[in-house]
Design an enzyme around this catalytic site. Structure first.
Site, mmCIF file in Angstrom:
data_model
loop_
_atom_site.group_PDB
_atom_site.id
_atom_site.type_symbol
_atom_site.label_atom_id
_atom_site.label_comp_id
_atom_site.label_asym_id
_atom_site.label_seq_id
_atom_site.Cartn_x
_atom_site.Cartn_y
_atom_site.Cartn_z
ATOM 1 N N GLY A 79 35.048 46.189 41.566
ATOM 2 C CA GLY A 79 34.151 45.082 41.215
ATOM 3 C C GLY A 79 34.459 44.566 39.827
ATOM 4 N N SER A 80 33.434 44.054 39.166
ATOM 5 C CA SER A 80 33.646 43.401 37.871
ATOM 6 C C SER A 80 33.859 44.428 36.754
ATOM 7 C CB SER A 80 32.424 42.556 37.528
ATOM 8 O OG SER A 80 31.340 43.416 37.246
ATOM 9 N N CYS A 104 40.782 40.170 43.827
ATOM 10 C CA CYS A 104 41.099 40.715 42.493
ATOM 11 C C CYS A 104 42.516 40.334 42.136
ATOM 12 C CB CYS A 104 41.052 42.230 42.455
ATOM 13 S SG CYS A 104 39.633 42.916 43.159
ATOM 14 N N GLU A 129 38.755 50.057 40.026
ATOM 15 C CA GLU A 129 39.628 48.918 40.329
ATOM 16 C C GLU A 129 38.802 47.680 40.016
ATOM 17 O OE1 GLU A 129 40.947 45.814 42.252
ATOM 18 O OE2 GLU A 129 40.698 47.014 44.081
#
Ligand code: UN1
Length: 510
Positions: free
Chosen positions: A240-241, A296, A262
């Site tokens: 995620g962020s 991503c 990640e």
């Protein structure tokens, strides 16, 4: 829509909590999933309460005791059957991904394929959990290392890869002998329920206890917080962020647990004066427009040599003009909606910021409205002229915005390339061997993934996936990423009848 749900055994209201085949009467709030395609409601998921999670975590811990004793190749056999069942539902699962997160059909089915591929990979891996042997410095001693199952692991996933990212973690964790608790994104809860209906039942059909593969749909600030703080959970793998990952990392580190992170990317393609522009344009289009810029691995920056900058821009604009935007389930559509209106607003905010910093929108960027675009979730993909040091360029906006940046020397291109906080994927387009090798060398790209004449997105499952710097440093999926899901033990066995000490130390009585 009803037909797809029916074929996936989904109801109008579904429990969001399971421990395999057992779907709990979850006691949290209802979450209704709406489609970004047209804003319509798809179905409802009853979320987990903190008490539900407690129950699941206890079962996952208990089930671990038994699961770790199942021989790894037998665990692999269960993963093989999960892969087979998913193969048989590829189209339905793909359609649900399109409906819930707006991916175009080919990409949605590609994502299901990514899950099938990792299942195949994990089956093979289940017979290859290799440890090394070493030569002991002491006579008649044997030394080796072995890999043991780690424990229950928590997997937190984002909306943009609602199946694939979980399966990279979960299928590898399963063959490693771990039990898995999955907290999916609330924006992709139905996909999670659907794939767990398929997988959970298979795990339980072998007379194994409930608790091996678990699901908890719930909010980050309640369920997510509880999950990361739980000492019974040995590893948290989060996608995620950057702010989310930083928080997870701090919380898990406070209890000295393990993490695989990640997080955001800010991926660039360097296009040199020696590039095949035709190839570069095709890769940039897929990288920047594919998944509506919500990977991503999305190409966010193109660093183009001065000499080919104008020619590249012209070809890109020409390509962008031909991108069909619309219903992701229709053939020929190349770009569907963004996940929700919040994402559209943040794209607009980023473009405003770009202009304030002195950048220019060269193509697209508008919010599309009316007719099939009435949901307010569709945008035109956007090409901008920018400088690498603009704050808007330095951060990841999860939308189809591509920043074009000029360079003169390869050295300068690499400096620009690496001069962002994130370090996930990267690429160079060139037919010059030396340029390619410089980019891949120690003085080249600082990312976890670096490609030549291939774009930044669409990595295969066989390699280790992940990135450096603010991307978090984790590696998932192929290669030896499995090691993070196991604990390593070094063993020394003395078969000599003597008691020699290492380092030549003599420690003797009298
Ligand atoms: C992600 O966006 O979190 O390399 C994962 C890719 C895909 C995975 C992306 N295989 O684009």
């Amino acid at each position: 829509m009803k037909e797809i749900l029916h074929r996936l055994e989904m109801e109008g209201i579904n429990s969001g909590v399971c421990t395999g085949a057992d779907w709990l009467q979850s006691t949290g709030d209802d979450l209704t999933s709406t489609s970004p395609i047209d804003g319509s409601s798809i179905a409802t998921v009853r979320q987990a309460s903190v008490q539900d999670l407690q129950k699941v975590a206890a079962r996952a811990r208990e089930a671990f005791e038994e699961w770790r004793m199942v021989p790894a190749p037998k665990r692999g056999e269960i993963v093989r059957r999960i892969g087979q069942a998913v193969r048989e539902r590829k189209q339905e699962l793909g359609a649900l991904i399109s409906l819930e997160v707006g991916k175009i059909r080919v990409e949605a089915e590609g994502e299901v394929q990514e899950m099938i591929d990792i299942c195949d990979f994990a089956v093979g891996q289940s017979r290859m959990l290799y440890g090394r042997t070493m030569h002991s410095e002491r006579p008649r001693h044997r030394m080796y290392e072995q890999w043991h199952p780690l424990g229950p692991i928590g997997v937190i996933t984002a909306f943009n890869f609602p199946l694939a990212v979980w399966s990279w973690n979960a299928m590898i964790a399963l063959v490693a002998g771990d039990t898995v608790i999955w907290k999916p994104s609330s924006k992709a809860a139905l996909c999670a329920v659907a794939v767990m209906k398929i997988s959970g039942r298979i795990v339980q059909s072998h007379g194994l206890p409930e608790g091996i593969l678990n699901l908890v749909v719930g909010k980050g600030d309640t369920i997510g917080e509880q999950l990361i703080a739980d000492r019974r959970i040995s590893l948290i793998s989060a996608t995620g962020s950057v702010p989310m990952g930083r928080h997870v990392s701090e919380r898990v580190a406070a209890r000295l647990g393990k993490t695989i992170l990640e997080l955001g990317g800010n991926n660039a393609i360097v296009v040199t004066a020696n590039a095949d522009l035709e190839l570069a344009v095709r890769a940039i289009l897929f990288g920047a427009v594919g998944t509506a810029g919500q990977r991503c691995t999305t190409t966010r920056r193109v660093i183009a040599h001065n000499r080919i900058y104008d020619a590249l821009l012209e070809r890109l604009v020409n390509g962008y003009r031909q991108v069909k935007i619309g219903n992701p389930l229709e053939d020929g559509t190349l770009m569907g909606p963004l996940i929700d209106r919040v994402a559209v607003a943040s794209m607009q905010e980023a473009l405003g910021q770009l202009k304030r910093e002195g950048g220019r929108v060269l193509y697209g960027g508008e919010v599309l409205s009316g007719g099939i675009f009435a949901a307010g979730t569709y945008v035109a993909p956007c090409i901008c002229e920018a400088h690498n040091d603009f704050t808007v360029v330095q951060r990841e906006t999860f939308a189809p915005i591509l920043y074009l940046i000029r360079y003169k020397t390869l050295e300068e291109a690499i400096e620009l390339h690496n001069n962002v906080p994130q370090g996930l994927t990267s690429a160079i387009f060139t037919n010059d061997l030396r340029e390619a090798e410089v980019f891949l060398s120690h003085m080249g790209s600082d990312c976890g993934i670096a490609n030549v004449n291939i774009g930044t997105s669409g990595a295969e499952i066989g390699g280790a996936f992940g990135g450096e710097k603010e991307t978090g440093g984790g590696r998932e999926s192929g290669s030896d990423a499995w090691k993070a899901y196991m604990r390593r033990q070094t063993n020394t066995i003395n078969w000599s009848g003597e008691m020699p000490l290492a380092q030549g130390i003599r420690f003797e009585l009298g």
